[in-house]
Motif scaffolding. Structure first.
Motif, PDB file in Angstrom:
ATOM      1  N   ARG A 184       0.852  -1.189   0.000  1.00  0.00           N
ATOM      2  CA  ARG A 184       0.000   0.000   0.000  1.00  0.00           C
ATOM      3  C   ARG A 184       0.886   1.237   0.000  1.00  0.00           C
ATOM      4  O   ARG A 184       1.832   1.332   0.782  1.00  0.00           O
ATOM      5  CB  ARG A 184      -0.912   0.047   1.238  1.00  0.00           C
ATOM      6  CG  ARG A 184      -1.977  -1.034   1.260  1.00  0.00           C
ATOM      7  CD  ARG A 184      -2.727  -0.998   2.579  1.00  0.00           C
ATOM      8  NE  ARG A 184      -3.771  -2.001   2.608  1.00  0.00           N
ATOM      9  CZ  ARG A 184      -5.029  -1.808   2.254  1.00  0.00           C
ATOM     10  NH1 ARG A 184      -5.404  -0.614   1.826  1.00  0.00           N
ATOM     11  NH2 ARG A 184      -5.916  -2.774   2.305  1.00  0.00           N
ATOM     12  N   VAL A 185       0.563   2.203  -0.867  1.00  0.00           N
ATOM     13  CA  VAL A 185       1.330   3.444  -0.916  1.00  0.00           C
ATOM     14  C   VAL A 185       0.930   4.325   0.263  1.00  0.00           C
ATOM     15  O   VAL A 185      -0.257   4.563   0.502  1.00  0.00           O
ATOM     16  CB  VAL A 185       1.079   4.192  -2.238  1.00  0.00           C
ATOM     17  CG1 VAL A 185       1.791   5.540  -2.233  1.00  0.00           C
ATOM     18  CG2 VAL A 185       1.558   3.357  -3.417  1.00  0.00           C
ATOM     19  N   TRP A 233       6.096   2.674  -0.534  1.00  0.00           N
ATOM     20  CA  TRP A 233       5.463   1.408  -0.195  1.00  0.00           C
ATOM     21  C   TRP A 233       6.511   0.316  -0.116  1.00  0.00           C
ATOM     22  O   TRP A 233       7.621   0.445  -0.633  1.00  0.00           O
ATOM     23  CB  TRP A 233       4.385   1.040  -1.206  1.00  0.00           C
ATOM     24  CG  TRP A 233       4.836   0.946  -2.629  1.00  0.00           C
ATOM     25  CD1 TRP A 233       5.037   1.968  -3.499  1.00  0.00           C
ATOM     26  CD2 TRP A 233       5.128  -0.252  -3.352  1.00  0.00           C
ATOM     27  NE1 TRP A 233       5.440   1.491  -4.713  1.00  0.00           N
ATOM     28  CE2 TRP A 233       5.492   0.134  -4.668  1.00  0.00           C
ATOM     29  CE3 TRP A 233       5.097  -1.613  -3.019  1.00  0.00           C
ATOM     30  CZ2 TRP A 233       5.850  -0.792  -5.647  1.00  0.00           C
ATOM     31  CZ3 TRP A 233       5.445  -2.538  -4.001  1.00  0.00           C
ATOM     32  CH2 TRP A 233       5.807  -2.115  -5.293  1.00  0.00           C
ATOM     33  N   GLY A 240       1.909  -1.872  -4.814  1.00  0.00           N
ATOM     34  CA  GLY A 240       1.788  -0.480  -4.474  1.00  0.00           C
ATOM     35  C   GLY A 240       0.414   0.063  -4.819  1.00  0.00           C
ATOM     36  O   GLY A 240       0.275   1.045  -5.544  1.00  0.00           O
TER      37      GLY A 240
END
Length: 241
Positions: A184-185, A233, A240
């Motif tokens: 996850r960004v 990320w 991402g």
């Protein structure tokens, strides 16, 4: 709607899960109870750490939102805690200056925290992550892992393969945040608020990420990535979200 008008992202929602809210301040309890109920959760409340512990032992909850600054928390002690298999995921509300004391406790199950004063959107987002079990895999020893990277909250120690990583407290918190949110960004604002409790200038965050990369990504494959214009990320080359 005008093309130039921006829309706020929708808040994370639940699907009827039962959440226990343990907070000593009536205003905080009311805010959390109202917010979580409107977001689709069922809620119960406890006004002390001891009451919350008793409720967890007698009833099943999907999540506990627990104010770590409750005055009776230090008196509970490890000997009064229920077995790990009876503890639901816990989202701590904590003051920034208590993070160092809280971090070792985060290794005792699926747990996360937000710092006070908290934002409702962040509480809902963290709750959804804990309830969906989207965090990184935990080994039987309780360590967080991604590929050959591991982080042991009990010892506050990180390793890449057999190599111990000599991390500062800020680097450790950043690595944990990236691990919990793998693939996850995370924006610079999110990182700043998690690591320091407030937003820092871009340069401070870039320097922190750079220092962590030099320690983590000395070995291949590279795990910490930049999504230019968005944030950072942790994960494989693809991802991402």
């Amino acid at each position: 709607m005008d093309e130039g008008t921006s829309q706020k992202p929708a808040l994370a929602r639940g699907s009827g899960q039962h959440v226990l809210i343990a907070a000593g301040e009536p205003d905080t309890t009311e805010l959390l109870s109202t917010t979580l109920t409107l977001a689709g959760y069922r809620t119960s409340v406890a006004d002390s750490g001891a009451t919350a512990l008793a409720r967890v032992l007698e009833s099943r909850f999907d999540l506990v939102v627990f104010d770590a600054t409750l005055p009776d928390v230090p008196g509970l002690g490890r000997e009064h805690r229920p077995p790990a298999e009876h503890v639901p995921p816990v989202l701590f509300l904590t003051a920034y200056d208590t993070l160092d004391n809280l971090l070792p406790e985060l290794g005792l199950g699926e747990r996360d925290y937000v710092t006070k004063p908290f934002r409702v959107a962040e509480v809902l987002a963290r709750a959804r992550v804990l309830l969906r079990g989207t965090g990184p895999a935990r080994a039987r020893d309780g360590a967080l892992r991604h590929q050959d990277l591991s982080l042991d909250d009990t010892l506050c120690q990180a390793r890449r393969g057999t190599r111990a990583l000599d991390l500062t407290p800020a680097e450790y918190r950043l690595l944990r945040y990236l691990l919990v949110n793998e693939h996850r960004v995370l924006t610079k604002e999110q990182i700043g608020r998690y690591v320091w409790g407030d937003f820092r200038g871009d340069n401070a965050i870039e320097q922190l990420v750079s220092r962590l990369r030099r320690k983590v990504d000395r070995d291949a494959p590279v795990l910490i990535h930049t999504r230019r214009g968005f944030g950072y990320w942790l994960g494989g080359e693809e991802g991402g979200a």
